[in-house]
Design a protein around this motif. Sequence first.
Motif, PDB file in Angstrom:
ATOM      1  N   ALA A   1       0.931  -1.471   0.038  1.00 49.60           N
ATOM      2  CA  ALA A   1       0.171  -0.072  -0.010  1.00 49.60           C
ATOM      3  C   ALA A   1       0.930   1.304  -0.199  1.00 49.60           C
ATOM      4  O   ALA A   1       1.873   1.181   0.876  1.00 49.60           O
ATOM      5  CB  ALA A   1      -0.799   0.101   1.083  1.00 49.60           C
ATOM      6  N   CYS A   2       0.581   2.211  -0.811  1.00 52.36           N
ATOM      7  CA  CYS A   2       1.343   3.404  -0.931  1.00 52.36           C
ATOM      8  C   CYS A   2       0.593   4.686  -1.589  1.00 52.36           C
ATOM      9  O   CYS A   2      -0.555   4.439  -1.689  1.00 52.36           O
ATOM     10  CB  CYS A   2       2.566   2.939  -1.855  1.00 52.36           C
ATOM     11  SG  CYS A   2       2.075   2.660  -3.543  1.00 52.36           S
ATOM     12  N   ASN A   3       1.453   5.800  -1.637  1.00 54.10           N
ATOM     13  CA  ASN A   3       0.831   6.976  -1.837  1.00 54.10           C
ATOM     14  C   ASN A   3       0.884   7.193  -3.573  1.00 54.10           C
ATOM     15  O   ASN A   3      -0.038   7.724  -4.117  1.00 54.10           O
ATOM     16  CB  ASN A   3       1.274   8.040  -1.257  1.00 54.10           C
ATOM     17  CG  ASN A   3       0.923   8.200   0.238  1.00 54.10           C
ATOM     18  OD1 ASN A   3      -0.116   7.828   0.605  1.00 54.10           O
ATOM     19  ND2 ASN A   3       1.769   8.772   1.245  1.00 54.10           N
ATOM     20  N   ASP A   4       2.056   6.551  -4.131  1.00 53.37           N
ATOM     21  CA  ASP A   4       2.118   6.596  -5.564  1.00 53.37           C
ATOM     22  C   ASP A   4       2.724   5.408  -5.971  1.00 53.37           C
ATOM     23  O   ASP A   4       3.752   5.133  -6.268  1.00 53.37           O
ATOM     24  CB  ASP A   4       3.361   7.877  -5.766  1.00 53.37           C
ATOM     25  CG  ASP A   4       3.393   8.327  -6.962  1.00 53.37           C
ATOM     26  OD1 ASP A   4       3.157   7.478  -8.114  1.00 53.37           O
ATOM     27  OD2 ASP A   4       4.127   9.232  -7.469  1.00 53.37           O
ATOM     28  N   ALA A   5       1.536   4.527  -6.515  1.00 52.64           N
ATOM     29  CA  ALA A   5       1.785   3.317  -6.986  1.00 52.64           C
ATOM     30  C   ALA A   5       2.736   3.459  -8.057  1.00 52.64           C
ATOM     31  O   ALA A   5       3.688   2.451  -8.525  1.00 52.64           O
ATOM     32  CB  ALA A   5       0.447   2.753  -7.324  1.00 52.64           C
ATOM     33  N   GLU A   6       2.666   4.117  -8.932  1.00 49.55           N
ATOM     34  CA  GLU A   6       3.194   4.149 -10.321  1.00 49.55           C
ATOM     35  C   GLU A   6       4.450   4.620 -10.095  1.00 49.55           C
ATOM     36  O   GLU A   6       5.679   3.648 -10.800  1.00 49.55           O
ATOM     37  CB  GLU A   6       2.514   5.387 -11.191  1.00 49.55           C
ATOM     38  CG  GLU A   6       3.315   5.167 -12.672  1.00 49.55           C
ATOM     39  CD  GLU A   6       2.737   6.220 -13.559  1.00 49.55           C
ATOM     40  OE1 GLU A   6       3.151   6.247 -14.851  1.00 49.55           O
ATOM     41  OE2 GLU A   6       1.723   6.781 -13.326  1.00 49.55           O
TER      42      GLU A   6
ATOM     43  N   ASP B   1      -6.641   0.111 -10.264  1.00 47.22           N
ATOM     44  CA  ASP B   1      -5.449   0.928  -9.874  1.00 47.22           C
ATOM     45  C   ASP B   1      -4.242   0.475  -9.652  1.00 47.22           C
ATOM     46  O   ASP B   1      -3.384   1.127  -9.807  1.00 47.22           O
ATOM     47  CB  ASP B   1      -5.981   1.580  -8.516  1.00 47.22           C
ATOM     48  CG  ASP B   1      -7.254   2.521  -8.753  1.00 47.22           C
ATOM     49  OD1 ASP B   1      -7.566   3.089  -9.581  1.00 47.22           O
ATOM     50  OD2 ASP B   1      -8.014   2.637  -7.693  1.00 47.22           O
TER      51      ASP B   1
ATOM     52  N   LYS C   1      -0.625  -0.635  -4.665  1.00 47.94           N
ATOM     53  CA  LYS C   1      -1.948  -0.098  -4.549  1.00 47.94           C
ATOM     54  C   LYS C   1      -1.872   0.996  -3.810  1.00 47.94           C
ATOM     55  O   LYS C   1      -1.441   1.182  -2.646  1.00 47.94           O
ATOM     56  CB  LYS C   1      -2.791  -1.092  -3.954  1.00 47.94           C
ATOM     57  CG  LYS C   1      -3.288  -2.250  -4.632  1.00 47.94           C
ATOM     58  CD  LYS C   1      -4.107  -3.218  -3.706  1.00 47.94           C
ATOM     59  CE  LYS C   1      -5.129  -3.973  -4.742  1.00 47.94           C
ATOM     60  NZ  LYS C   1      -6.052  -4.695  -3.935  1.00 47.94           N
ATOM     61  N   GLU C   2      -2.476   2.012  -4.335  1.00 44.46           N
ATOM     62  CA  GLU C   2      -2.768   3.519  -3.653  1.00 44.46           C
ATOM     63  C   GLU C   2      -3.740   3.055  -2.593  1.00 44.46           C
ATOM     64  O   GLU C   2      -4.793   2.991  -3.014  1.00 44.46           O
ATOM     65  CB  GLU C   2      -3.103   4.566  -4.721  1.00 44.46           C
ATOM     66  CG  GLU C   2      -1.825   4.797  -5.591  1.00 44.46           C
ATOM     67  CD  GLU C   2      -2.088   6.077  -6.417  1.00 44.46           C
ATOM     68  OE1 GLU C   2      -2.787   7.106  -6.264  1.00 44.46           O
ATOM     69  OE2 GLU C   2      -1.084   6.149  -7.339  1.00 44.46           O
ATOM     70  N   GLN C   3      -3.359   3.364  -1.388  1.00 40.66           N
ATOM     71  CA  GLN C   3      -4.504   3.202  -0.299  1.00 40.66           C
ATOM     72  C   GLN C   3      -3.915   4.189   0.922  1.00 40.66           C
ATOM     73  O   GLN C   3      -3.033   4.372   1.049  1.00 40.66           O
ATOM     74  CB  GLN C   3      -4.464   1.799   0.214  1.00 40.66           C
ATOM     75  CG  GLN C   3      -4.877   0.991  -0.780  1.00 40.66           C
ATOM     76  CD  GLN C   3      -4.821  -0.477   0.123  1.00 40.66           C
ATOM     77  OE1 GLN C   3      -3.969  -0.986   0.446  1.00 40.66           O
ATOM     78  NE2 GLN C   3      -6.160  -1.351  -0.330  1.00 40.66           N
TER      79      GLN C   3
ATOM     80  N   GLU D   1      -0.612  -1.011  -9.628  1.00 37.79           N
ATOM     81  CA  GLU D   1       0.609  -1.349 -10.580  1.00 37.79           C
ATOM     82  C   GLU D   1       1.254  -2.335 -10.449  1.00 37.79           C
ATOM     83  O   GLU D   1       1.489  -3.148  -9.081  1.00 37.79           O
ATOM     84  CB  GLU D   1       1.624   0.021 -10.519  1.00 37.79           C
ATOM     85  CG  GLU D   1       0.983   1.437 -10.632  1.00 37.79           C
ATOM     86  CD  GLU D   1       0.892   1.523 -12.076  1.00 37.79           C
ATOM     87  OE1 GLU D   1       1.350   0.942 -12.962  1.00 37.79           O
ATOM     88  OE2 GLU D   1      -0.291   2.279 -12.524  1.00 37.79           O
TER      89      GLU D   1
ATOM     90  N   LYS E   1      -3.256   5.452   4.353  1.00 37.94           N
ATOM     91  CA  LYS E   1      -2.435   4.996   5.436  1.00 37.94           C
ATOM     92  C   LYS E   1      -3.165   5.323   6.753  1.00 37.94           C
ATOM     93  O   LYS E   1      -3.874   6.567   7.054  1.00 37.94           O
ATOM     94  CB  LYS E   1      -1.076   5.685   5.644  1.00 37.94           C
ATOM     95  CG  LYS E   1      -0.212   5.440   4.226  1.00 37.94           C
ATOM     96  CD  LYS E   1       0.155   3.927   4.364  1.00 37.94           C
ATOM     97  CE  LYS E   1       1.131   3.858   3.090  1.00 37.94           C
ATOM     98  NZ  LYS E   1       1.822   2.636   2.950  1.00 37.94           N
TER      99      LYS E   1
END
Length: 102
Positions: free
Chosen positions: A10-15, A37, A53-55, A39, A57
């Motif tokens: 899980a992260c803020n900027d998947a790309e 969504d 995945k943008e999720q 990457e 936190k």
Amino acid sequence: MAKIQFITIACNDAERLAEFWAAALDGERQDLPASLDPELVERPSGSPDLLFKEQPKGTERDLPIHLDLATENREETVEQLRQLGGTVRETKTEAYETHTST
């Protein structure tokens, strides 16, 4: 028994993270349907793929890194993992069809 299909992050900027880890691990970015969504970075030599995945936190459902398992018999595998001392935090079924980037 189950095998690791994805390591999900899980992260803020998947790309951006997918680009970084594809380069760092000699992986290959995969195209997913536009409706999804995440990457995906396919790793060489049969290693588990990385799914970003943008999720948000800090939520009750926050699972910053987890393993996505693939198995032929889901119920049996869940029971085996419970008998080993595991607990179910979340359960769902998702299918991803990947296509190599060109």
